[in-house]
Write a protein that holds these residues in place. Structure first.
Motif, short mmCIF file in Angstrom:
data_model
loop_
_atom_site.label_atom_id
_atom_site.label_comp_id
_atom_site.label_asym_id
_atom_site.label_seq_id
_atom_site.Cartn_x
_atom_site.Cartn_y
_atom_site.Cartn_z
N ALA A 23 -7.25 4.80 3.68
CA ALA A 23 -6.95 5.73 4.84
C ALA A 23 -5.57 5.33 5.61
CB ALA A 23 -8.15 5.19 6.16
N VAL A 24 -4.76 3.85 5.19
CA VAL A 24 -3.05 3.97 5.18
C VAL A 24 -2.21 4.95 4.11
CG1 VAL A 24 -1.56 2.48 5.19
CG2 VAL A 24 -3.57 1.37 5.94
N SER A 25 -3.30 4.38 2.36
CA SER A 25 -2.43 5.81 1.88
C SER A 25 -2.52 7.31 2.06
CB SER A 25 -3.18 5.29 0.46
OG SER A 25 -2.38 6.30 -0.23
N MET A 26 -3.55 7.61 2.65
CA MET A 26 -3.42 8.99 3.85
C MET A 26 -3.04 9.14 4.46
SD MET A 26 -7.98 9.75 3.33
CE MET A 26 -8.70 9.72 1.80
N ALA A 27 -2.57 8.00 5.40
CA ALA A 27 -2.34 8.00 6.30
C ALA A 27 -0.73 8.07 5.92
CB ALA A 27 -1.90 7.14 7.45
N SER A 28 -0.07 7.65 5.18
CA SER A 28 1.45 7.41 4.39
C SER A 28 1.52 9.09 3.58
CB SER A 28 1.88 6.36 3.14
OG SER A 28 0.76 6.64 2.20
N GLN A 29 0.97 9.62 2.94
CA GLN A 29 0.98 11.13 2.48
C GLN A 29 1.38 11.89 2.90
OE1 GLN A 29 -2.41 10.16 0.31
NE2 GLN A 29 -1.61 9.31 -1.43
N VAL B 117 0.70 -1.19 0.22
CA VAL B 117 0.42 0.24 -0.06
C VAL B 117 1.21 1.21 0.28
CG1 VAL B 117 -1.59 0.87 1.30
CG2 VAL B 117 -1.87 -0.90 1.27
N VAL B 118 2.09 1.30 0.58
CA VAL B 118 2.64 2.59 0.95
C VAL B 118 4.11 2.34 -0.58
CG1 VAL B 118 4.79 3.56 2.53
CG2 VAL B 118 2.93 2.20 3.42
N VAL B 119 3.93 1.81 -0.96
CA VAL B 119 5.25 1.62 -2.16
C VAL B 119 4.73 1.97 -3.19
CG1 VAL B 119 6.52 0.24 -4.02
CG2 VAL B 119 6.33 -0.25 -1.62
N SER C 63 -6.16 1.05 -3.59
CA SER C 63 -7.77 0.47 -3.47
C SER C 63 -7.77 -1.41 -4.37
CB SER C 63 -8.85 0.91 -4.38
OG SER C 63 -8.70 2.59 -4.10
N ILE C 64 -6.39 -0.85 -5.27
CA ILE C 64 -5.94 -1.97 -6.41
C ILE C 64 -5.64 -3.07 -5.46
CG2 ILE C 64 -4.48 -3.29 -8.08
CD1 ILE C 64 -5.70 0.00 -9.19
N VAL C 65 -4.48 -2.55 -4.45
CA VAL C 65 -3.57 -3.66 -4.19
C VAL C 65 -4.70 -4.47 -2.51
CG1 VAL C 65 -2.52 -3.63 -1.56
CG2 VAL C 65 -0.90 -2.31 -3.43
N ALA C 66 -5.73 -3.54 -1.92
CA ALA C 66 -6.97 -3.70 -1.04
C ALA C 66 -7.40 -4.70 -2.05
CB ALA C 66 -7.64 -2.23 -0.83
N VAL D 262 -4.96 11.30 -5.49
CA VAL D 262 -5.53 10.49 -5.50
C VAL D 262 -4.97 9.34 -5.97
CG1 VAL D 262 -7.89 10.36 -6.84
CG2 VAL D 262 -7.17 13.28 -5.87
N ALA D 263 -4.80 9.31 -7.27
CA ALA D 263 -3.56 8.28 -7.59
C ALA D 263 -3.24 7.16 -6.70
CB ALA D 263 -2.26 8.77 -8.55
N GLY D 264 -2.45 7.66 -5.56
CA GLY D 264 -1.74 7.18 -4.56
C GLY D 264 -2.88 6.25 -3.77
#
Length: 262
Positions: A200-206, A137-139, A178-181, A171-173
């Motif tokens: 949400a994890v993506s947002m937190a990483s950002q 998700v982070v990568v 979502s695709i990973v999920a 947004v691309a992140g």
């Protein structure tokens, strides 16, 4: 194609491959090897933080980095109730050694230690699958944001602090996460709710990325260090993981973990 946009791509790719190999080996082995890898990363991140905030404290940076790394290694072996005060000890110790940026140091160091502890606990308690999910998700968030930001461009997210970050990349992140999920939802018991958690994890990483950018902006530096060619320092590379790991520690108390299985 404008070469200026892609000048840093080659060193980024070479460094990324090296980090992926080392990181993948540590994640795969787990246990003491993974604990040692995370402890080294934690110590180096604290070293970079001190050097950014107070350039005259080279000796203190080394002492605090070694303290943080040792604390990370020891804390995971202790019951949680005893690990918590130990994880905050480097923040308290550093307050007495910093001439500048003491509060920022104390808060960010606490977050670094808690995130490191959370990553070790995630690998120990939930195994390889969920560690790989978090990493992907982070990568993917970072890669999707990098390419979408340069190919699409558009409005900046927060130009005063992070002038290269765009809304298109942000947004691309989310889309990438979502695709990973969806891939993991189909192979685990997490269900479709994993999409929301992953975004949400993506947002937190950002947010972690932007928080580190704010510290660099305040300190007047481009990178947290020059340890990693094309990426700057460990804080530059793992700031997103810092935010994501902290979110998992907090969210796990609200929704249970793994998502949808409790």
């Amino acid at each position: 194609m404008s070469s200026g946009k892609w000048d840093d791509l080659a060193p980024r790719l070479f460094s990324a491959v090296a980090m992926v190999v080392v990181g993948a080996l540590g994640v795969w082995l787990g246990g003491l090897w993974f604990h040692a890898m995370i402890s080294v990363i934690v110590g180096l991140m604290v070293w970079e933080l001190v050097k950014m905030l107070d350039t005259e404290r080279s000796k203190s940076a080394l002492v605090l980095a070694m303290t943080a790394g040792a604390v990370a290694m020891i804390s995971i072996e202790l019951p949680g109730a005893f690990a918590l005060p130990l994880l905050l000890a480097p923040s308290m110790i550093g307050l007495g050694r910093m001439e500048k940026g003491g509060v920022t140091y104390a808060v960010f160091t606490a977050l670094i230690l808690l995130a490191g502890y959370g990553l070790m606990a995630l690998r120990d308690d939930f195994g390889l699958t969920w560690m790989v999910w978090l990493l992907l998700v982070v990568v993917v968030t970072d890669i999707a944001g990098y390419f979408a930001g340069r190919l699409i461009g558009g409005p900046k997210l927060w130009p005063r602090v992070s002038p290269k970050k765009t809304w298109s990349g942000t947004v691309a992140g989310w889309v990438g996460s979502s695709i990973v999920a969806l891939l993991f939802a189909g192979s685990t018991q997490a269900g479709i709710g994993l999409v929301g958690v992953s975004i949400a994890v993506s947002m937190a990483s950002q947010i972690g990325d932007i928080a580190e950018s704010a510290i660099k902006r305040r300190s007047g530096v481009k990178d947290s260090s020059n340890l990693i060619p094309g990426h700057g320092g460990l804080l530059d590379r793992f700031d997103g993981m810092l935010g994501a790991a902290l979110f998992i520690v907090l969210a796990g108390q609200l929704i249970g973990f793994p998502p949808g299985t409790s």
